[in-house]
Design an enzyme around this catalytic site. Structure first.
Site, short mmCIF file in Angstrom:
data_model
loop_
_atom_site.label_atom_id
_atom_site.label_comp_id
_atom_site.label_asym_id
_atom_site.label_seq_id
_atom_site.Cartn_x
_atom_site.Cartn_y
_atom_site.Cartn_z
N GLU A 206 3.48 8.41 -7.43
CA GLU A 206 3.18 6.99 -7.79
C GLU A 206 2.44 6.68 -8.61
O GLU A 206 2.36 5.27 -8.76
CB GLU A 206 3.42 5.90 -6.57
N TYR B 166 -4.41 -18.22 4.77
CA TYR B 166 -5.12 -17.21 4.35
C TYR B 166 -3.66 -16.11 3.87
O TYR B 166 -3.89 -15.37 2.63
CB TYR B 166 -5.19 -16.27 5.25
P1 13P Z 1 1.71 10.53 -2.34
O1 13P Z 1 1.58 11.47 -1.67
O2 13P Z 1 2.30 11.48 -3.75
O3 13P Z 1 1.27 9.48 -3.10
O4 13P Z 1 3.49 10.39 -1.86
C1 13P Z 1 2.62 8.69 -0.93
C2 13P Z 1 3.80 7.50 -0.92
O5 13P Z 1 3.26 6.43 0.20
C3 13P Z 1 5.09 7.41 -1.32
O6 13P Z 1 5.45 6.30 -1.52
#
Ligand code: 13P
Length: 212
Positions: A75, A121
């Site tokens: 990501e 909040y």
């Molecule tokens: P990654 O392990 O590549 O960071 O992906 C985990 C995740 O949260 C995908 O949305």
């Protein structure tokens, strides 16, 4: 200690806190911070936020080239898009925390804001929360969809996936993420009971007194 070393340590520390609080599980979720030169530190792909090794955290150039550390989160491109569109953001947190993910799986009539202003909040730390249409994790189309809403929103919810929250520091991004998860929890706790969200006037006052 250099700024980069300090931030690597902080990422491991906050990752462990999120894991211990049950806001991250398995290898879900990723964190990033922006360094002074525009490069970013981002958690490695398939790493567990609870057990990050600061030295192995990935360092990426603005264009996504790996400069150091393990291969980056799939990501990383939506983290880079958030930083590009939000010059004031210094950190981005993406979680698969239960209540916010449940909210991301509901049908929403108003996708411009999927959580009512239940508490002060929530307004101060999250504000409006748009729903970003579903794309597979790691799809560049997901990063493009995130980019489209990032300029106007510090936080957003990926459909059938989870929240992305930015902040002016890692600490702030983590606290904003926690607030978002807690408000999502309140939303389900209240359920069908007639709720009394904050009035428009109260929201405007909060936005004036606590600008994000
Ligand atoms: P990654 O392990 O590549 O960071 O992906 C985990 C995740 O949260 C995908 O949305």
């Amino acid at each position: 200690m250099s700024d980069e070393t300090r931030l690597r340590d902080a990422m491991a520390r906050f990752g462990a806190i999120l894991y211990q609080r049950g806001l991250a599980h398995g290898t879900a979720g990723n964190l990033s911070v922006r360094l002074e030169d525009g490069s970013i530190l981002v958690t490695p792909t398939n790493s567990c936020l609870g057990f990050l090794d600061p030295a192995r955290i990935s360092k990426l150039a603005r264009d996504g080239t790996l400069l150091a550390g393990d291969p980056a989160s799939k990501e990383a491109f939506f983290h880079l898009a958030m930083f590009e569109e939000r010059p004031s953001a210094r950190a981005v947190v993406h979680l698969h925390c239960t209540h916010a993910v449940a909210l991301s799986c509901l049908c929403h009539e108003n996708t411009a804001n999927v959580l009512p202003p239940l508490t002060a909040y929530h307004v101060m730390r999250v504000s409006r929360l748009p729903l970003v249409p579903y794309h597979r994790p790691g799809d560049r189309a997901l990063a493009a969809a995130v980019r489209q809403v990032a300029r106007d929103h510090a936080s957003m919810l990926l459909a059938n996936h989870g929240p992305i929250v930015s902040g002016r520091s890692l600490e702030e991004a983590v606290y904003n993420s926690e607030e978002l998860e807690e408000t999502s929890k309140l939303f389900f706790l209240i359920g069908d009971r007639p709720a009394r969200p904050l009035t428009c006037e109260a929201v405007e006052e909060l936005e004036r007194v606590f600008p994000s």
